[in-house]
Design a protein around this motif. Structure first.
Motif, short mmCIF file in Angstrom:
data_model
loop_
_atom_site.label_atom_id
_atom_site.label_comp_id
_atom_site.label_asym_id
_atom_site.label_seq_id
_atom_site.Cartn_x
_atom_site.Cartn_y
_atom_site.Cartn_z
N LYS A 120 -15.47 -4.71 -24.27
CA LYS A 120 -14.64 -5.90 -24.14
C LYS A 120 -15.55 -7.12 -23.98
CE LYS A 120 -11.33 -3.17 -21.45
NZ LYS A 120 -10.60 -3.07 -20.15
N PRO A 121 -15.05 -8.30 -24.32
CA PRO A 121 -15.87 -9.51 -24.12
C PRO A 121 -16.37 -9.66 -22.69
CG PRO A 121 -14.01 -10.02 -25.53
CD PRO A 121 -13.81 -8.60 -25.04
N GLU A 122 -15.58 -9.22 -21.72
CA GLU A 122 -16.00 -9.33 -20.32
C GLU A 122 -17.12 -8.37 -19.95
OE1 GLU A 122 -12.89 -8.91 -21.50
OE2 GLU A 122 -11.69 -7.61 -20.17
N ASP A 123 -17.50 -7.48 -20.85
CA ASP A 123 -18.67 -6.63 -20.62
C ASP A 123 -19.97 -7.34 -20.97
OD1 ASP A 123 -16.74 -3.92 -21.92
OD2 ASP A 123 -17.21 -4.30 -19.81
N THR A 124 -19.87 -8.53 -21.54
CA THR A 124 -21.06 -9.29 -21.90
C THR A 124 -21.90 -9.61 -20.67
OG1 THR A 124 -20.03 -10.28 -23.85
CG2 THR A 124 -21.88 -11.47 -22.86
N ARG A 178 -29.52 -4.14 -3.73
CA ARG A 178 -30.72 -4.26 -2.88
C ARG A 178 -31.22 -2.90 -2.40
NH1 ARG A 178 -26.66 -6.08 0.68
NH2 ARG A 178 -26.37 -4.73 2.50
N GLU A 179 -30.45 -1.88 -2.58
CA GLU A 179 -30.89 -0.54 -2.16
C GLU A 179 -31.67 0.18 -3.26
OE1 GLU A 179 -27.67 1.63 -0.43
OE2 GLU A 179 -27.44 0.21 1.22
N TYR A 180 -31.79 -0.46 -4.40
CA TYR A 180 -32.62 0.08 -5.47
C TYR A 180 -33.97 -0.64 -5.44
CZ TYR A 180 -28.64 2.58 -7.34
OH TYR A 180 -27.58 3.45 -7.50
N ASP A 181 -35.04 0.11 -5.55
CA ASP A 181 -36.34 -0.51 -5.35
C ASP A 181 -37.16 -0.74 -6.61
OD1 ASP A 181 -37.92 2.49 -3.91
OD2 ASP A 181 -36.33 2.27 -5.36
N TYR A 182 -36.71 -0.24 -7.74
CA TYR A 182 -37.39 -0.53 -9.00
C TYR A 182 -36.36 -0.92 -10.05
CZ TYR A 182 -41.49 1.59 -6.90
OH TYR A 182 -42.55 1.88 -6.07
N TRP A 183 -36.74 -1.90 -10.87
CA TRP A 183 -35.82 -2.44 -11.87
C TRP A 183 -36.52 -2.61 -13.21
CZ3 TRP A 183 -30.68 -3.68 -10.88
CH2 TRP A 183 -30.29 -3.58 -9.54
N GLY A 184 -35.75 -2.44 -14.27
CA GLY A 184 -36.26 -2.79 -15.58
C GLY A 184 -36.09 -4.28 -15.83
N GLN A 185 -36.48 -4.71 -17.02
CA GLN A 185 -36.45 -6.14 -17.35
C GLN A 185 -35.08 -6.58 -17.86
OE1 GLN A 185 -37.47 -3.83 -19.40
NE2 GLN A 185 -36.53 -4.40 -21.37
N GLY A 186 -34.23 -5.62 -18.19
CA GLY A 186 -32.89 -5.93 -18.66
C GLY A 186 -32.78 -5.98 -20.17
N THR A 187 -31.59 -5.72 -20.67
CA THR A 187 -31.30 -5.82 -22.09
C THR A 187 -29.94 -6.51 -22.26
OG1 THR A 187 -31.15 -4.59 -24.18
CG2 THR A 187 -30.23 -3.51 -22.23
N GLN A 188 -29.88 -7.45 -23.17
CA GLN A 188 -28.67 -8.25 -23.35
C GLN A 188 -27.63 -7.49 -24.17
OE1 GLN A 188 -27.91 -11.61 -22.28
NE2 GLN A 188 -25.88 -11.02 -23.03
N VAL A 189 -26.41 -7.50 -23.66
CA VAL A 189 -25.26 -6.97 -24.39
C VAL A 189 -24.25 -8.10 -24.55
CG1 VAL A 189 -23.31 -5.39 -24.30
CG2 VAL A 189 -25.58 -4.61 -23.58
N THR A 190 -23.90 -8.38 -25.78
CA THR A 190 -22.93 -9.44 -26.08
C THR A 190 -21.79 -8.85 -26.88
OG1 THR A 190 -24.69 -11.10 -26.11
CG2 THR A 190 -22.58 -11.71 -27.09
N VAL A 191 -20.57 -9.02 -26.37
CA VAL A 191 -19.38 -8.49 -27.03
C VAL A 191 -18.55 -9.67 -27.51
CG1 VAL A 191 -17.40 -6.98 -26.84
CG2 VAL A 191 -19.45 -6.52 -25.48
N SER A 192 -18.37 -9.75 -28.81
CA SER A 192 -17.60 -10.85 -29.38
C SER A 192 -16.14 -10.45 -29.53
CB SER A 192 -18.18 -11.25 -30.73
OG SER A 192 -18.07 -10.17 -31.65
N SER A 193 -15.28 -11.45 -29.40
CA SER A 193 -13.83 -11.17 -29.49
C SER A 193 -13.33 -11.29 -30.92
CB SER A 193 -13.08 -12.13 -28.59
OG SER A 193 -13.38 -13.46 -28.94
#
Length: 128
Positions: free
Chosen positions: A87-91, A113-128
């Protein structure tokens, strides 16, 4: 130490699907719980899904339950988030995270805050 690298994001139409991957290195992948979070512009980072070290217990945010599937392959040191009926709101930017301090018997956390390691992230874009 844990290093996490997400991949698989992109642009998709509403109703479509994407599969995110989280490649882990460093500490043995099977020794920590893993979660997925997301952050949309102007909003706080929010819990999406998480699973235990062995993958036998899965947890989902209500907003994605029935549409997203979290999994892990400890032999490949990789976690996954299969996203269907998008859904678009999953963007958002989607992050995988490791909780290396949680006992194997404990319920996974939904709190960033209870997670101590993170990745850099990946963009997800959902168009309507």
């Amino acid at each position: 130490q844990v290093q996490l690298v997400e991949s698989g994001g992109g642009l998709v139409q509403a109703g479509g699907s994407l599969r995110l991957s989280c490649a882990a290195s460093g500490r043995s992948f099977s020794t920590y719980a893993m979660g997925w979070f997301r952050q949309a512009p102007g909003k706080e980072r929010e819990f999406v899904a998480a699973l235990t070290r062995s993958g036998d217990r899965l947890y989902y945010a209500e907003s994605v339950k029935g549409r997203f599937i979290i999994s892990r392959d400890n032999g490949k040191n990789t976690g996954y988030l299969e996203m269907n009926s998008l859904k678009p709101e999953d963007t958002a930017v989607y992050y995988c995270a490791a909780d290396t301090n949680r006992p194997s018997w404990a319920r996974v956390s939904t709190i960033p805050r209870e997670y101590d390691y993170w990745g850099q992230g990946t963009q997800v874009t959902v168009s309507s």
